[in-house]
Write a protein that holds these residues in place. Structure first.
Motif, short mmCIF file in Angstrom:
data_model
loop_
_atom_site.label_atom_id
_atom_site.label_comp_id
_atom_site.label_asym_id
_atom_site.label_seq_id
_atom_site.Cartn_x
_atom_site.Cartn_y
_atom_site.Cartn_z
N LEU A 15 0.99 -1.44 -0.01
CA LEU A 15 0.13 0.10 -0.04
C LEU A 15 0.95 1.24 0.12
O LEU A 15 0.60 2.09 -0.64
CB LEU A 15 -0.85 0.15 1.34
CG LEU A 15 -2.13 0.92 1.10
CD1 LEU A 15 -3.10 0.55 0.42
CD2 LEU A 15 -2.71 0.95 2.73
N HIS A 16 1.79 1.19 0.67
CA HIS A 16 2.63 2.36 0.65
C HIS A 16 4.20 2.08 0.16
O HIS A 16 4.99 2.91 0.29
CB HIS A 16 3.16 2.49 2.38
CG HIS A 16 1.73 3.38 2.92
ND1 HIS A 16 1.43 4.56 2.98
CD2 HIS A 16 0.89 2.55 3.88
CE1 HIS A 16 0.35 4.72 3.65
NE2 HIS A 16 0.06 3.44 4.19
N GLN A 43 -10.51 7.09 3.80
CA GLN A 43 -9.30 6.63 3.64
C GLN A 43 -8.77 7.10 4.99
O GLN A 43 -8.88 7.97 5.45
CB GLN A 43 -8.65 7.44 2.57
CG GLN A 43 -8.95 6.92 1.28
CD GLN A 43 -8.92 5.27 0.76
OE1 GLN A 43 -7.40 5.08 0.88
NE2 GLN A 43 -9.66 4.70 0.36
N MET A 44 -8.00 6.14 5.76
CA MET A 44 -7.16 6.53 6.97
C MET A 44 -5.94 6.52 6.72
O MET A 44 -5.26 5.90 5.98
CB MET A 44 -7.46 5.51 8.02
CG MET A 44 -8.70 5.53 8.77
SD MET A 44 -8.85 7.18 9.71
CE MET A 44 -8.51 6.47 11.47
N HIS A 45 -5.31 7.79 7.23
CA HIS A 45 -3.71 8.05 7.05
C HIS A 45 -3.15 7.68 8.29
O HIS A 45 -3.30 8.55 9.28
CB HIS A 45 -3.40 9.54 6.59
CG HIS A 45 -4.65 9.72 5.53
ND1 HIS A 45 -4.31 9.32 4.11
CD2 HIS A 45 -5.61 10.93 5.43
CE1 HIS A 45 -5.55 9.81 3.39
NE2 HIS A 45 -6.15 10.86 4.27
N TYR A 46 -2.39 6.59 8.37
CA TYR A 46 -1.99 6.12 9.73
C TYR A 46 -0.62 6.62 10.15
O TYR A 46 0.17 7.00 8.89
CB TYR A 46 -1.96 4.47 9.75
CG TYR A 46 -3.18 3.94 9.84
CD1 TYR A 46 -4.12 4.08 10.84
CD2 TYR A 46 -3.79 3.37 8.60
CE1 TYR A 46 -5.24 3.51 11.07
CE2 TYR A 46 -4.88 2.86 8.58
CZ TYR A 46 -5.86 3.03 9.82
OH TYR A 46 -7.00 2.29 9.98
N GLN A 47 -0.21 6.96 11.22
CA GLN A 47 0.98 7.47 11.85
C GLN A 47 2.17 6.21 11.68
O GLN A 47 1.89 5.08 11.99
CB GLN A 47 0.72 7.89 13.15
CG GLN A 47 1.81 9.22 13.38
CD GLN A 47 1.28 9.75 14.80
OE1 GLN A 47 1.11 8.88 15.69
NE2 GLN A 47 1.16 11.04 14.88
N HIS A 93 0.83 8.96 7.10
CA HIS A 93 1.08 8.63 5.70
C HIS A 93 -0.14 8.69 5.03
O HIS A 93 -0.91 8.04 5.41
CB HIS A 93 1.87 7.30 5.47
CG HIS A 93 3.55 7.67 5.71
ND1 HIS A 93 4.42 7.58 5.15
CD2 HIS A 93 3.90 7.78 7.03
CE1 HIS A 93 5.52 7.65 5.35
NE2 HIS A 93 5.50 7.76 6.74
N PHE A 94 -0.16 9.16 3.74
CA PHE A 94 -1.51 9.32 3.12
C PHE A 94 -1.68 8.08 2.33
O PHE A 94 -0.82 7.17 1.81
CB PHE A 94 -1.38 10.47 2.02
CG PHE A 94 -1.30 11.78 2.56
CD1 PHE A 94 -2.32 12.14 3.23
CD2 PHE A 94 -0.17 12.64 2.33
CE1 PHE A 94 -2.39 13.56 3.87
CE2 PHE A 94 -0.06 13.85 2.73
CZ PHE A 94 -0.96 14.38 3.62
N PHE A 120 3.64 12.36 3.34
CA PHE A 120 3.12 12.08 4.67
C PHE A 120 3.05 13.72 5.04
O PHE A 120 3.47 14.72 4.47
CB PHE A 120 4.23 11.57 5.47
CG PHE A 120 5.70 11.97 5.39
CD1 PHE A 120 6.17 12.99 5.95
CD2 PHE A 120 6.35 11.37 4.45
CE1 PHE A 120 7.40 13.62 6.11
CE2 PHE A 120 7.79 11.92 4.32
CZ PHE A 120 8.13 13.17 5.09
N ILE A 121 2.39 13.95 6.24
CA ILE A 121 2.18 15.17 6.82
C ILE A 121 3.35 15.46 8.03
O ILE A 121 3.75 14.69 8.80
CB ILE A 121 0.81 15.25 7.87
CG1 ILE A 121 -0.47 14.82 7.01
CG2 ILE A 121 0.60 16.29 8.67
CD1 ILE A 121 -1.58 14.41 7.65
N GLU A 122 3.85 16.67 8.02
CA GLU A 122 4.95 16.90 8.78
C GLU A 122 4.35 17.78 10.03
O GLU A 122 3.54 18.77 9.67
CB GLU A 122 5.79 18.07 7.98
CG GLU A 122 7.04 18.17 8.34
CD GLU A 122 8.20 17.30 7.84
OE1 GLU A 122 8.49 16.42 8.59
OE2 GLU A 122 8.80 17.68 6.65
#
Lengths: 491, 476
Positions: free
Chosen positions: B35-36, B363-367, B374-375, B438-440
């Motif tokens: 997935l990633h 959609q879940m964006h997990y840490q 991460h998207f 990913f989110i910073e």
């Protein structure tokens, strides 16, 4: 960076403590989300000097007669001429950046500031709100029915004014009320207007730095809710009355300090509505007239005030013909909005994103709403096609009104609640029918449609008489044993 | 290369994109690693192709989209940014008159929702429905949707027309994430403790059925504190009563006495919650001690659970490979600092799997282990200028208002603008090894940033009003 370099980059909102200008120990405020960032003296450093500990110091104000007060305010008013007064000029420039309105509206407000200080205005305020004789001395009233003679006098107090920043006049008004009452005021300015009260205080220092009225006015900025500061300041030995304008946050912070000896006079945040009877549709010219008045009520001062209409109930009828004529009125109102003079209304400073999203979403619900304008963030008229206000009614702002059709005027009375301040009414005699009931439900001020942003300072405000409450009302009771039965002889 | 082969390649890409967005979980072989694991360029090409496909497929079938696209003069999409003017704001899901809900005009509500989905709901007879719960019951039974709604704080509820198929797909994706954390994916028995209602039409309750179906496998493994349905009418009414109280007009609000009675019962139930949870716990602990549990929910539910357990002296209650998923959550309430430690201590796990998501984007964006969200590849992230809503560059490190396109949405429009401020680093891959963007740093709500700056106005703005309400009344 040195302090002078920081200064060069950002404006300074000085502090004034009783005739003295303070411009050191600067710290930075604001600057979030594109707001102006400015520097102001750190109020923590001056905490011991901000309040007036000894109330006896008010006595110097009692060496002034009311005429002296009027004369002095008149001089200050004359000095508040923005064409010559540099403090005002600077404050006006900076207010362009902080005010929720636009420069032409700020200009008009600043041009008008001096008028509040003119003798006629000051006398009218004092006489209507207090009664000048109560300010001048002990007033002997009719003996009471038990024979007691009664003298009453209105005294000043040590006050803190947390002023709102959506209109510069609020600062002027607070300063005048303080002078009339012979009180000591500390004005805590808001971040959306840190400059107006300061400019007036600096002007007073220019006019007469030693004048008792100058010496009983302080102006400071700190971030509202600064608990370390406020816990120490908001104590009965420093302040007796707190006058909090609007902004729930400011009131909420203050409530925790209220205790015996410290009174809160809360001018709560409010919203306003208009109610328009079926007579609006009597003729084309009546409709044009109503449209212009309505535009003035919600478009005036760009709808930043509590006085501005947001939801408007119109007795157009809710059948097809009724909705059609309401749509026409909506279009006329929108057209009238564009014609309001720039001194009272312009394209808004920055249309709120959230509000835009709400308004735009309605464009796709044509069965229920017609949205007129708003494409260019200039403001919009939302005409409900069924008798129901939009669910974001409390967000209406930036010259955005919601016209709601009703069949019977009774339906409009449901619209007033504890948050209602002004109700603009058309035609005039409709007030006779609905005024009493609306007052019970919460409405506080009825105006002729179109005059919401007009009005007078010489009247009750927000359902109370704040000036009376800012004062202390002291009685002198004179009882002669031969006239009033002494307690020791009560059976 | 001939033009024919280019054509074929484009066709292939489109076919692959359709496979990808139709069932993202299957496309990646139900593997979290895959997935990633896709290189960024390849994923971008696939996402663009899928976006074009979604627009072509939906533009004439979702009336609201059709109207918005025509208003914005958008007939086709060439680049990712082309979709930005036709992303939906949250307001699109609630732009109906409050009166419709107040007066039980469910045929009109269906007319409204039909404009947001490919399904025509006008053929479903809801004329007999006398309450939101009855209406939802009919809709669940007779439509392909399981509509979920918001809590309705302002007189209306947002209605999100999510299809049953989309709920299935979403939960299968969650299952992959959950199982990827097990040593042996085939040994995957989970139990769920849920200290709230078993069922309901709020999105956090909707998921329970699907969790049972796809993750637990059997109803008997789901332990809810309240076995019934969380009434939507009660939620709606509670918000309305709360508003009426704050406005000083409670006596003037017309409320059906039967509903009012239910509201009272609900309030009583909320009050008795701690005592009820005690009993619930005693029972559950006995049965589930040491077992592997799964929990997905807001921090406040989770923390409530942990606090309750810790209070009873329980620590490390469950198997260490239990999977606990949580995220942002309860609006406007700041979580206590130690909530994650409390939860880990009680459950006996090393860390909570934190996810960032919203009902509108499934959609879940997990840490990751580096603490970065991460998207998920099924959603295309965008950053917009918070003032103009123009797309910001997809390069460098950029902060802006987050928007997403949910490529997995096939019966509603997946484009959505959030109220969140995020920072994305578009250049440097994460040290955790995942290829995905990913989110910073932190996620902030724009609504919470406003009004915090000591601006005082005499006008009762929404913020002032809301703050006052929050201050005066606490609920849910």
């Amino acid at each position: 960076m040195t302090e002078s370099a920081i200064k060069a980059l950002r404006p300074v909102a000085n502090m004034v403590i009783r005739g003295q200008i303070i411009s050191d120990n600067l710290v930075e405020f604001g600057g979030r989300g594109g707001d102006l960032s400015f520097l102001a003296p750190d109020a923590h450093q001056y905490l011991d000097r901000l309040p007036m500990g000894n109330p006896g110091k008010l006595s110097e104000l009692y060496e002034l007669s009311f005429d002296d007060i009027v004369d002095y305010l008149s001089k200050v008013g004359d000095a508040l001429d923005v064409s010559t007064n540099e403090h005002l000029q600077q404050a006006r420039e900076l207010s362009y950046l902080t005010a929720p309105t636009t420069p032409s509206i700020v200009d008009a407000s600043y041009a008008d500031l001096g008028s509040f200080f003119q003798p006629d205005a000051v006398r009218e305020d004092a006489e209507s709100q207090i009664g000048i004789k109560y300010l001048e001395g002990w007033v002997e009233e009719q003996p009471r029915r038990n024979g007691m003679r009664l003298k009453v006098r209105c005294f000043g107090a040590r006050t803190l004014h947390i002023v709102a920043g959506n209109a510069p006049a609020i600062s002027a008004l607070s300063i005048i009320r303080n002078a009339i009452l012979r009180s000591d005021a500390l004005i805590k300015t808001p971040s959306n207007d840190p400059f107006t009260a300061l400019a007036i205080a600096q002007t007073m220092i220019d006019v007469d730095p030693q004048h008792p009225i100058t010496k009983h006015l302080s102006v400071a900025y700190w971030r509202g809710g600064d608990t370390v500061l406020e816990e120490k300041l908001y104590q009965p030995h420093n302040v007796e009355k707190i006058i909090a304008w609007g902004g729930y946050a400011s009131v909420k912070h203050v409530t925790q300090y209220i205790q015996p000896g410290l009174e809160l006079i809360s001018l709560d945040p409010k919203r306003s509505i208009s109610i328009i009877g079926k007579e609006a549709f009597d003729s084309e010219s009546a409709m044009q007239d109503v449209a212009l008045r309505l535009a003035s009520d919600f478009g005036g001062m760009n709808q930043v005030g509590c006085v501005n209409a947001r939801v408007v109930y119109v007795q157009s009828g809710t059948d097809e013909a009724g909705i059609e004529q309401l749509n026409q009125l909506g279009q006329m109102t929108y057209d009238a909005l564009a014609k309001l003079p720039a001194s009272i209304s312009t394209k808004p400073k920055a249309y709120d994103n959230e509000l835009r999203a709400h308004v735009d979403a309605l464009r796709f619900s044509e069965d229920w709403y017609r949205v007129i304008g708003g494409e260019d963030d200039e403001g919009a008229v939302i005409v409900s096609q069924i008798p129901d206000a939009v669910d974001f009614a409390t967000k209406l702002d930036h010259r955005t009104a919601n016209l709601v059709p009703i069949d019977s005027i009774d339906e409009a009375t449901a619209a007033a609640n504890a948050y209602t301040q002004t109700v603009g009414v058309y035609p005039e005699d409709l007030k006779d029918d609905i005024g009493d009931l609306l007052s019970l439900y919460g409405a506080q001020r009825f105006v002729s449609l179109g005059y919401a942003i007009s009005g007078t300072t010489a009247a009750p405000q927000d359902g109370i008489e704040p000036v009376r409450r800012m004062a202390k009302w002291i009685t002198n009771e004179i009882s002669e044993t031969g006239v009033v039965t002494p307690p020791w002889q009560w059976d | 290369m001939s033009s024919t082969s280019l054509q074929i390649t484009a066709d292939n890409l489109q076919q692959e994109a359709i496979r990808f967005c139709s069932d993202t979980d299957a496309y990646f072989g139900s593997s979290d690693e895959n997935l990633h694991g896709m290189p960024r360029d390849r994923l971008a090409a696939l996402q663009l192709a899928a976006l074009k496909y979604r627009f072509e497929d939906l533009k004439d079938r979702i009336p609201m989209l059709q109207q918005l696209a025509s208003r914005q003069n958008i007939a086709s999409l060439e680049t990712l940014e082309d979709v930005v003017p036709i992303l939906f704001e949250h307001t699109m899901y609630k732009s109906y008159p409050p009166m419709l809900l107040e007066k039980n005009r469910f045929a009109d509500i269906n007319k409204f929702i039909s404009r947001l989905t490919t399904y025509d709901l006008s053929t479903i007879d809801v004329s007999e429905c006398q309450s939101i719960d009855e209406w939802i019951e009919v809709m669940d039974r007779k439509s392909e949707l399981e509509i979920c709604h918001s809590s309705g704080t302002s007189g209306t509820m947002s209605f999100l027309p999510t299809s049953k198929k989309e709920w299935d797909k979403f939960t299968r994706g969650t299952r992959t994430t959950v199982r990827s954390r097990l040593a042996d994916p085939d040994d995957n028995e989970f139990y769920c403790i849920y200290p709230y209602y078993r069922d309901g039409a709020s999105s956090h309750l909707r998921i329970n059925n699907y969790c049972i179906k796809h993750i637990l496998g059997d109803e008997s493994r789901f332990y809810s504190a309240y076995p019934g349905w969380m009434s939507s009418d009660v939620l709606y009414l509670a918000a309305k009563v709360r508003a009426a109280k704050a406005n000083g007009e409670l006596d003037r609000v017309n409320i059906n006495p039967a509903l009012m009675q239910r509201l009272r019962e609900f309030e009583e139930l909320q009050q008795n919650m701690p005592a009820h949870l005690d009993t619930f716990f005693e029972h559950v602990m006995e049965e589930l001690r040491g077992k592997r549990v799964y929990f997905g929910g807001t921090w406040n539910l989770l923390h409530k659970l942990a606090e309750q357990g810790l209070k009873m002296g329980e620590e490390a209650m469950f198997a260490p490979d239990s999977v606990i998923i949580s995220g942002g959550g309860a609006k406007g309430v700041t979580p206590p600092e130690n909530w994650q430690e409390d939860v880990c201590r009680f459950f006996g796990i090393e860390r909570i799997l934190m996810g960032y998501g919203m009902s509108e984007v499934q959609q879940m964006h997990y840490q990751c282990e580096q603490g970065r969200y991460h998207f998920a590849p099924g959603a295309i992230p965008f950053l917009l200028d918070p003032d103009t809503s123009e797309p910001l560059p997809r390069s460098g490190t950029v902060t802006g208002r987050a928007a997403f396109f949910d490529l997995t949405a096939e019966t509603r429009w997946g484009g959505f603008i959030t109220g969140d401020e995020l920072t994305i680093n578009w250049e440097t891959p994460c040290a955790c090894g995942r290829q995905s963007y990913f989110i910073e740093g932190e996620i902030e709500r724009y609504s919470e940033k406003q009004g915090g700056d000591d601006k005082i106005s005499c006008a009762a703005t929404e913020n002032a009003h809301k703050e006052a309400m929050d201050f005066l009344t606490h609920f849910e």
